[in-house]
Write a protein that holds these residues in place. Structure first.
Motif, short mmCIF file in Angstrom:
data_model
loop_
_atom_site.label_atom_id
_atom_site.label_comp_id
_atom_site.label_asym_id
_atom_site.label_seq_id
_atom_site.Cartn_x
_atom_site.Cartn_y
_atom_site.Cartn_z
N SER A 511 0.86 -1.18 0.00
CA SER A 511 0.00 0.00 0.00
C SER A 511 0.89 1.23 0.00
N CYS A 512 0.37 2.35 -0.50
CA CYS A 512 1.22 3.53 -0.69
C CYS A 512 0.46 4.80 -0.30
N SER A 513 1.22 5.83 0.05
CA SER A 513 0.63 7.10 0.46
C SER A 513 -0.12 7.76 -0.69
N TYR A 514 0.46 7.71 -1.89
CA TYR A 514 -0.14 8.30 -3.09
C TYR A 514 0.49 7.62 -4.28
N THR A 515 -0.28 7.37 -5.31
CA THR A 515 0.23 6.74 -6.52
C THR A 515 -0.29 7.50 -7.74
N SER A 516 0.60 7.90 -8.64
CA SER A 516 0.18 8.52 -9.90
C SER A 516 -0.77 7.57 -10.63
N THR A 517 -1.73 8.13 -11.36
CA THR A 517 -2.75 7.30 -11.99
C THR A 517 -2.17 6.33 -13.02
N TRP A 518 -1.00 6.64 -13.56
CA TRP A 518 -0.39 5.78 -14.57
C TRP A 518 0.67 4.83 -13.99
N GLU A 519 0.83 4.85 -12.65
CA GLU A 519 1.81 3.97 -12.01
C GLU A 519 1.08 2.94 -11.12
N SER A 520 1.84 2.10 -10.43
CA SER A 520 1.22 1.02 -9.64
C SER A 520 1.96 0.84 -8.33
N CYS A 521 1.22 0.88 -7.23
CA CYS A 521 1.81 0.60 -5.93
C CYS A 521 2.25 -0.85 -5.83
N ALA A 522 1.52 -1.75 -6.51
CA ALA A 522 1.83 -3.18 -6.45
C ALA A 522 3.18 -3.50 -7.09
N ALA A 523 3.77 -2.56 -7.81
CA ALA A 523 5.05 -2.81 -8.46
C ALA A 523 6.20 -2.94 -7.48
N VAL A 524 6.02 -2.48 -6.23
CA VAL A 524 7.17 -2.37 -5.33
C VAL A 524 7.64 -3.71 -4.79
N ASN A 525 6.85 -4.79 -4.89
CA ASN A 525 7.26 -6.07 -4.30
C ASN A 525 6.96 -7.24 -5.22
N THR A 526 7.33 -7.08 -6.49
CA THR A 526 7.12 -8.16 -7.46
C THR A 526 8.20 -9.23 -7.37
N GLY A 527 9.36 -8.86 -6.77
CA GLY A 527 10.48 -9.79 -6.71
C GLY A 527 11.42 -9.69 -7.88
N GLY A 528 11.12 -8.78 -8.83
CA GLY A 528 11.97 -8.62 -10.00
C GLY A 528 13.19 -7.77 -9.71
N ASP A 529 14.10 -7.70 -10.70
CA ASP A 529 15.31 -6.88 -10.58
C ASP A 529 15.34 -5.87 -11.71
N PRO A 530 15.17 -4.58 -11.41
CA PRO A 530 15.14 -3.56 -12.45
C PRO A 530 16.48 -3.47 -13.20
N ALA A 531 16.40 -3.08 -14.45
CA ALA A 531 17.62 -2.89 -15.25
C ALA A 531 18.30 -1.57 -14.90
N SER A 532 17.52 -0.57 -14.52
CA SER A 532 18.05 0.74 -14.14
C SER A 532 16.98 1.47 -13.37
#
Length: 645
Positions: A511-532
């Motif tokens: 859960s997040c304090s505020y999320t831009s309409t085009w972004e996703s709070c659920a992205a923060v714990n997917t387990g993936g490794d960003p490229a940058s």
């Protein structure tokens, strides 16, 4: 307003991804100073703070060996008029052009590539280098490679003291009645103060600061005083008809104080800038638009107001005999300024008119530009250079050493998270300072089997196959030939439990304090490794951002039962378009009744393009919160959070 990714940019990226393969017939080879072939990766330029000349990179071109000679290679740096190559070359509205000729396959020729500064803050940029190879039999071959431009200026850089402008005495020519003329002139003055580390001085009362201005043709003197109180710098502007433009400080024996004590220097309290324009056939050029800068090269047709004021005001602010520190610099031929000597590789004297000599040994060694018309590159816009600022410091102005042009190269990543055996692993080392077309190498020890280090990006990636703890030393070289390489030794544990494959965050609900309409709070714990830190795209659920919200923001992980936690890894989102690294951040856990900071936390690093790892005293909790404090006028975001016992 934050800008969305444009379709044109996506088309350009797609085009670059299908560039001519290195093995194709008629392909030239482009090599950088580290011996890396850059045909596929391309090159990287840096736009420093947006108000001074940028560093160049030097590349070597080797012609194809499988076509008839002689061979001509036409170079075109495409996409913006700000791109430039060393002389002989041309500036155009769409980029720079240059031609190289080769008599046989054993020849190799170098060229230099740079970009004019961009005054307006913006996102990183992507352009194209096009090479057209024309063989001796008339056949042509085309290849392209990316030109990446790192924009170091995220927000506008402004002087830290007020600069007051007085136009009351522009009574002869009235140049400064023109709004565009006035703006260009003021920016030329402010460019100097943007790089000084200053606090306001004691207030100078109205009428307390005396100065003098010349009459037309310098035939008489007009005595003047300030008409308002001020606590920064006071600048008189006056236009005259002949014989020259110049600047100078007030020679009245009064100097700035702070807290009643004279400021070291001593620093004069006011300056004057005299503008003269009497050149037949020239048009006054007042544009500050980034894409108009190439027009200053149009021979004999323009007089660039910004460039002329920037240069001549340099005499008012530093390069003048009325500055005691500069008199000493001239009297010693610069022999006592070890920083200037170390930077330029030689002493840099000033001539009798307090100019840095205009010959090539005294062009700024990173930018190839100078305080005059003649440069390594085809531009007649006078630009502020790093060398000029280092010399100007002798007048008593302290430079802001936190600005990117003055940062020595360093590896900012301090540790690497453990790697699970037999699973994909990606970590990107972060660096700062120097000229950041970096070269990364392992110079001691060895990476775990299955992992490799990308020399261009600093990314360690692969699938480790053998458990154990590995020690290796990474060397960083920047694109400044006089820089000393820096190293850091890392420990990487493969298959050691703890952080290897034990990411508890994926079992939590975000859960997040505020999320831009085009972004996703659920992205923060997917387990993936960003490229940058700039991975992902809007509306893809791959990142969390808070634009346009600013200040304190947070992302929270909640588990159905208590978890034992002692380490968290955080990967920041930074898109260079309003989402930036946080000014600060911290971890908090839920005690059952309130949130408190985790105990015994290590350093809260703020690295881009890498996980930021914090180890702390073990806690048992059902909730963990990452609290981010945004920088002024910016928002924050996260790409991934990992939590370990």
């Amino acid at each position: 307003m934050r800008r969305a990714i444009l379709p044109a940019v996506l088309v350009l990226v797609a085009t670059l991804l299908v560039a001519t393969p290195a093995h194709a017939v008629g392909t030239a080879t482009v090599v950088d100073r580290f011996g890396r072939v850059v045909n596929d990766y391309g090159v990287k330029l840096v736009d420093w703070e947006g108000y001074l000349a940028n560093p160049y990179i030097e590349l070597t071109v080797r012609p194809p060996t499988d076509v008839p000679f002689p061979v001509t290679i036409d170079l075109k740096a495409e996409g913006t008029s700000r791109l430039m190559m060393d002389l002989p070359s041309q500036l155009t509205a769409t980029g720079a052009t240059k031609q190289l000729t080769f008599a046989n396959s054993s020849e190799a020729k170098t060229f230099k590539l740079a970009i004019h500064s961009k005054r307006a803050p913006g996102a990183d940029e992507l352009y194209t280098m096009r090479l057209t190879v024309r063989a001796g039999n008339g056949t042509s071959y085309v290849q392209t490679m990316p030109i990446r431009v790192q924009q170091d200026q995220k927000t506008a850089l402004e002087p830290t003291i007020p600069v007051n402008f007085d136009y009351r005495y522009d009574t002869i020519t009235g140049y400064f009645n023109n709004a565009a003329f006035r703006t260009a002139a003021e920016e030329g003055v402010k460019d100097w103060f943007r790089f000084f580390n200053l606090q306001p001085f004691d207030t100078v009362a109205a009428g307390a600061e005396s100065n003098h201005l010349p009459g037309n043709d310098w035939q008489n003197t007009v005595n003047v005083t300030n008409n308002v109180a001020y606590n920064g710098m006071y600048v008189y502007f006056r236009g005259i008809q002949t014989p020259y433009s110049t600047g100078y400080p007030a020679r009245n024996g009064q100097y700035h104080t702070r807290g009643g004590q004279q400021v070291a220097g001593p620093i004069h309290r006011s300056t004057a800038m005299i503008f003269e324009y009497d050149e037949a056939g020239k048009q006054l050029f007042t544009s500050l638009a980034d894409e108009d800068w190439y027009r200053t090269e149009i021979a004999g047709s323009v007089l660039d107001v910004h460039g002329l004021v920037m240069h001549e005001y340099g005499h008012a602010v530093a390069f003048h005999s009325d500055w005691a520190g500069m008199r000493n610099y001239v009297n010693t031929s610069g022999a006592n300024d070890q920083e200037v000597i170390a930077y330029q590789g030689r002493t840099v004297p000033l001539d009798s008119s307090y100019h840095i000599p205009g010959t090539s040994p005294y062009w700024d060694r990173l930018s190839g530009q100078s305080g005059g018309w003649t440069h390594l590159f085809p531009t007649r816009r006078w630009m502020l250079t790093k060398l000029a600022l280092l010399v100007a410091e002798n007048a008593g102005w302290p430079l802001n050493r936190n600005l990117t042009p003055f940062l020595a190269p360093s590896i900012v990543t301090t540790s690497l998270p453990d790697a699970p055996t037999g699973q994909a692993y990606t970590q990107t080392l972060a660096a700062r300072g120097g000229v950041p077309f970096y070269d990364w190498r392992v110079t001691g020890g060895a990476l775990p089997a299955g992992l490799s280090l990308d020399r261009f990006t600093g990314t360690i990636s692969g699938t480790p196959s053998a458990a154990g703890t590995y020690s290796f030393t990474v060397e960083l070289r920047d694109y400044d030939a006089l820089s000393t390489p820096v190293t850091r030794t890392f420990q990487l544990t493969v298959g050691g439990g703890g952080t290897g494959g034990g990411n508890l965050a994926t079992a939590a609900t975000a859960s997040c304090s505020y999320t831009s309409t085009w972004e996703s709070c659920a992205a923060v714990n997917t387990g993936g490794d960003p490229a940058s830190s700039n991975s992902g795209a809007p509306n893809q659920g791959s990142r969390w951002g808070t634009w346009p919200q600013q200040g304190e923001q947070w992302a929270e992980l909640t588990w159905p039962s208590a978890q034992a936690l002692s380490q968290v890894q955080v990967y920041f989102f930074d898109d260079n378009q309003g989402i930036d690294l946080p000014a600060s951040w911290r971890l908090q856990y839920w005690t059952g009744s309130s949130y408190v900071d985790v105990p015994g936390a290590g350093a809260y690093t703020r690295n881009a393009n890498a996980y930021n790892t914090v180890t702390f005293s073990p806690v048992n909790t059902t909730r963990l919160r990452v609290v981010l404090q945004s920088a002024p006028n910016l928002s924050v975001g996260l790409l991934e959070v990992k939590a370990f016992s």
